[in-house]
Design a protein around this motif. Structure first.
Motif, PDB file in Angstrom:
ATOM      1  N   THR A   1       0.841  -1.190   0.000  1.00 20.37           N
ATOM      2  CA  THR A   1       0.000   0.000   0.000  1.00 20.37           C
ATOM      3  C   THR A   1       0.883   1.249   0.000  1.00 20.37           C
ATOM      4  N   GLY A   2       0.352   2.316  -0.537  1.00 20.63           N
ATOM      5  CA  GLY A   2       1.064   3.587  -0.543  1.00 20.63           C
ATOM      6  C   GLY A   2       0.073   4.729  -0.562  1.00 20.63           C
ATOM      7  N   LEU A   3       0.484   5.872  -0.015  1.00 18.15           N
ATOM      8  CA  LEU A   3      -0.382   7.047   0.062  1.00 18.15           C
ATOM      9  C   LEU A   3       0.237   8.189  -0.726  1.00 18.15           C
ATOM     10  N   SER A  27       8.723   1.097  -4.880  1.00 17.12           N
ATOM     11  CA  SER A  27       7.857   1.882  -4.004  1.00 17.12           C
ATOM     12  C   SER A  27       6.954   2.798  -4.819  1.00 17.12           C
ATOM     13  N   LEU A  28       5.865   3.232  -4.200  1.00 16.17           N
ATOM     14  CA  LEU A  28       4.954   4.149  -4.874  1.00 16.17           C
ATOM     15  C   LEU A  28       5.674   5.459  -5.214  1.00 16.17           C
ATOM     16  N   GLU A  29       6.556   5.924  -4.328  1.00 18.40           N
ATOM     17  CA  GLU A  29       7.280   7.169  -4.576  1.00 18.40           C
ATOM     18  C   GLU A  29       8.125   7.062  -5.840  1.00 18.40           C
ATOM     19  N   THR A  30       8.796   5.923  -6.022  1.00 17.19           N
ATOM     20  CA  THR A  30       9.598   5.720  -7.222  1.00 17.19           C
ATOM     21  C   THR A  30       8.706   5.655  -8.450  1.00 17.19           C
ATOM     22  N   TYR A  31       7.592   4.985  -8.315  1.00 19.99           N
ATOM     23  CA  TYR A  31       6.669   4.803  -9.430  1.00 19.99           C
ATOM     24  C   TYR A  31       6.081   6.128  -9.916  1.00 19.99           C
ATOM     25  N   LEU A  32       5.734   7.016  -8.982  1.00 20.02           N
ATOM     26  CA  LEU A  32       5.097   8.278  -9.349  1.00 20.02           C
ATOM     27  C   LEU A  32       6.094   9.327  -9.829  1.00 20.02           C
ATOM     28  N   ASP A  86       3.433  14.921 -23.299  1.00 17.22           N
ATOM     29  CA  ASP A  86       4.737  14.875 -22.633  1.00 17.22           C
ATOM     30  C   ASP A  86       4.852  13.571 -21.859  1.00 17.22           C
ATOM     31  N   VAL A  87       5.996  12.930 -21.937  1.00 17.58           N
ATOM     32  CA  VAL A  87       6.254  11.695 -21.196  1.00 17.58           C
ATOM     33  C   VAL A  87       7.364  11.967 -20.194  1.00 17.58           C
ATOM     34  N   TYR A  88       7.109  11.658 -18.932  1.00 17.76           N
ATOM     35  CA  TYR A  88       8.049  11.912 -17.854  1.00 17.76           C
ATOM     36  C   TYR A  88       8.577  10.593 -17.295  1.00 17.76           C
ATOM     37  N   SER A  89       9.797  10.621 -16.836  1.00 16.38           N
ATOM     38  CA  SER A  89      10.428   9.422 -16.291  1.00 16.38           C
ATOM     39  C   SER A  89      10.118   9.259 -14.819  1.00 16.38           C
ATOM     40  N   ARG A  90      10.212   8.019 -14.370  1.00 17.91           N
ATOM     41  CA  ARG A  90      10.097   7.727 -12.947  1.00 17.91           C
ATOM     42  C   ARG A  90      11.404   8.114 -12.258  1.00 17.91           C
ATOM     43  N   ALA A  91      11.423   7.971 -10.940  1.00 19.30           N
ATOM     44  CA  ALA A  91      12.626   8.293 -10.189  1.00 19.30           C
ATOM     45  C   ALA A  91      13.794   7.381 -10.552  1.00 19.30           C
ATOM     46  N   ASP A  92      13.505   6.171 -11.066  1.00 19.15           N
ATOM     47  CA  ASP A  92      14.574   5.243 -11.431  1.00 19.15           C
ATOM     48  C   ASP A  92      14.932   5.326 -12.913  1.00 19.15           C
ATOM     49  N   GLY A  93      14.367   6.302 -13.623  1.00 18.72           N
ATOM     50  CA  GLY A  93      14.720   6.507 -15.023  1.00 18.72           C
ATOM     51  C   GLY A  93      13.844   5.787 -16.022  1.00 18.72           C
ATOM     52  N   LEU A  94      13.024   4.850 -15.597  1.00 20.63           N
ATOM     53  CA  LEU A  94      12.125   4.150 -16.513  1.00 20.63           C
ATOM     54  C   LEU A  94      10.971   5.077 -16.915  1.00 20.63           C
ATOM     55  N   PRO A  95      10.297   4.775 -18.035  1.00 14.07           N
ATOM     56  CA  PRO A  95       9.148   5.612 -18.422  1.00 14.07           C
ATOM     57  C   PRO A  95       8.110   5.652 -17.309  1.00 14.07           C
ATOM     58  N   GLY A  96       7.608   6.840 -17.025  1.00 21.59           N
ATOM     59  CA  GLY A  96       6.667   6.990 -15.924  1.00 21.59           C
ATOM     60  C   GLY A  96       5.289   7.393 -16.380  1.00 21.59           C
ATOM     61  N   PHE A  97       4.892   8.643 -16.119  1.00 21.99           N
ATOM     62  CA  PHE A  97       3.551   9.098 -16.471  1.00 21.99           C
ATOM     63  C   PHE A  97       3.619  10.017 -17.685  1.00 21.99           C
ATOM     64  N   ASN A  98       2.468  10.204 -18.303  1.00 22.62           N
ATOM     65  CA  ASN A  98       2.406  11.129 -19.428  1.00 22.62           C
ATOM     66  C   ASN A  98       1.360  12.207 -19.163  1.00 22.62           C
ATOM     67  N   ARG A  99       1.569  13.363 -19.775  1.00 24.26           N
ATOM     68  CA  ARG A  99       0.668  14.501 -19.623  1.00 24.26           C
ATOM     69  C   ARG A  99       0.139  14.900 -20.996  1.00 24.26           C
ATOM     70  N   ARG A 103      -1.635   7.645 -15.677  1.00 26.55           N
ATOM     71  CA  ARG A 103      -0.650   6.829 -14.984  1.00 26.55           C
ATOM     72  C   ARG A 103      -0.888   5.394 -15.364  1.00 26.55           C
ATOM     73  N   GLY A 104       0.053   4.764 -15.996  1.00 24.15           N
ATOM     74  CA  GLY A 104      -0.087   3.375 -16.390  1.00 24.15           C
ATOM     75  C   GLY A 104       0.934   2.522 -15.694  1.00 24.15           C
ATOM     76  N   PRO A 105       0.862   1.224 -15.870  1.00 21.14           N
ATOM     77  CA  PRO A 105       1.850   0.344 -15.253  1.00 21.14           C
ATOM     78  C   PRO A 105       3.223   0.604 -15.851  1.00 21.14           C
TER      79      PRO A 105
END
Length: 293
Positions: A104-106, A121-126, A187-200, A286-288
Motif C-alpha cells: 500500500t502507498g499514500l 515503491s509508490l514514490e519511485t513509481y510516481l 509529454d512523457v516523464y520518467s520515474r525516479a529510477d529513469g524508466l518511463p513513468g507518467f504522461n501529460r 498513470r499506467g503500469p
C-alpha cells in the motif's frame, strides 16, 4: 498486468476510522483495504486461507476479519486470532497463517495498492508527479460524491479514448469549433529510477481546430455555449452589485438557438469573452511501468 502495477483503490477519507474497510476488485483480484487500530492502511487478499471464501464484500466496518463460511478469524493487522475446533488443525501455526498482504502507498490523500510484494515503491513509481499537482492541494480536499459507470468493453478500449485527441475529427466533429485537437501536446516523464513513468496531455480549448478555417473568437464562444448550455444561458449576478435601472428589461444573454451577446454585465464591470479567458484542459495518465511484465 494488474498483479504488477500500482493502482488507485480509494481515498483516505473512505476509511477514516480503525476497522473501516473497502473491497477493491480488479480483474480476478480482490483486496480488502482496511484501516488498522494503529491508523495504518493495509490491503489483504480477500480470501480465507482455509477454503478460499471471500472474507468481505463492498465496504463497511469490522473489528476483525472473519470468514462467513467456517469462522476462521484474523485481526485488523492480519494475524490469525481464532480457528473453530482448533484441535482439528494442529498443523496450522498462527505465526505462519497471517493474511497475505499487498503493498500500500499514500499520495495526496489517495490510497494505492500493488499486489506485487517485490514492486518498486509508490514514490519511485510516481516520480515527479507531485510538482504537477501541487497547485491543486489534493491532500486538503475530500470526495463529496462517487459516480461510476460500467462500460461493456475491454478496459484498454475505454481508456484509449481519454489518452489522445486524434479521434476527435472523426468521432466528435462538433467539437472542432472550440477544441484545438491537433494542437494537443503530449509529454512523457520518467520515474525516479529513469524508466518511463507518467504522461501529460494538454488540449487547448476555446480555440478552433486547425482542421477548420480560422474562426472569430466570438464564433468559438458561441459554439461552446451551444453545446455546454443547450437550454440557454444567463450570467450569475452578485447580490452586492445591483443592476442599473432600465426603462425596459434587456437580457444579457439571448435564448438559443440565437447566440449569447458578445459581452455581458458582470457584478461590477463589463467583460469581453476571448479564448484567453478560458483555461486549457489537462489530463495526467498513470499506467503500469513498462519495465515490468
Amino acid at each position: 498486468m494488474w498483479k504488477k502495477a500500482w493502482q488507485f483503490a480509494c481515498r483516505e477519507e473512505d476509511i477514516p476510522e480503525a476497522g473501516d474497510y473497502l473491497v477493491y476488485d480488479v480483474a480476478d483480484l480482490s483486496l480488502i483495504v482496511v484501516r488498522t487500530e494503529g491508523g495504518d492502511i493495509k490491503a489483504y487478499h480477500n480470501a480465507c486461507l482455509h477454503r478460499g471464501t471471500r472474507l468481505c464484500d463492498d465496504s463497511g466496518h469490522a473489528n476483525q476479519l472473519r470468514c462467513p463460511f467456517h469462522g476462521f478469524t484474523w485481526s485488523l493487522d492480519g494475524a490469525l486470532t481464532d480457528v473453530p475446533c482448533r484441535w482439528d488443525f494442529p498443523h496450522v501455526r498462527a505465526e505462519e497463517f497471517g493474511l497475505p498482504e499487498a503493498q500500500t502507498g499514500l499520495w495526496a490523500g489517495f490510497v494505492f495498492v500493488n499486489p506485487d510484494p517485490g514492486a518498486e515503491s509508490l514514490e519511485t513509481y510516481l516520480g515527479d508527479l507531485d510538482k504537477h499537482f501541487a497547485p491543486f492541494a489534493l491532500q486538503d480536499r475530500f470526495k463529496a460524491i462517487h459516480v461510476a459507470k460500467v462500460i461493456d468493453c475491454n478496459w484498454k478500449v475505454g481508456m484509449e479514448a481519454f489518452l489522445e485527441s486524434y479521434h476527435v475529427i472523426a468521432t466528435h466533429p462538433q467539437l472542432l469549433e472550440y477544441l484545438g485537437d491537433s494542437n494537443t501536446q503530449y509529454d512523457v516523464y520518467s520515474r525516479a529510477d529513469g524508466l518511463p513513468g507518467f504522461n501529460r496531455m494538454i488540449t487547448p480549448q476555446a480555440t478552433s481546430s486547425p482542421h477548420l478555417e480560422p474562426l472569430e473568437p466570438q464564433d468559438v464562444l458561441d459554439a461552446m455555449f451551444r453545446d455546454f448550455y443547450p437550454d440557454g444561458w444567463a450570467p450569475s449576478r452578485s447580490p452586492r452589485a445591483p443592476r442599473r435601472a432600465r426603462s425596459s428589461p434587456r437580457p444579457c444573454a439571448r435564448t438559443w438557438p440565437r447566440p449569447p451577446a458578445r459581452t455581458c454585465r458582470g457584478p461590477a464591470t463589463r467583460r469581453s469573452w476571448t479564448p484567453s479567458n478560458i483555461s486549457s484542459s489537462r489530463t495526467w495518465c498513470r499506467g503500469p511501468a513498462s519495465g515490468r511484465r
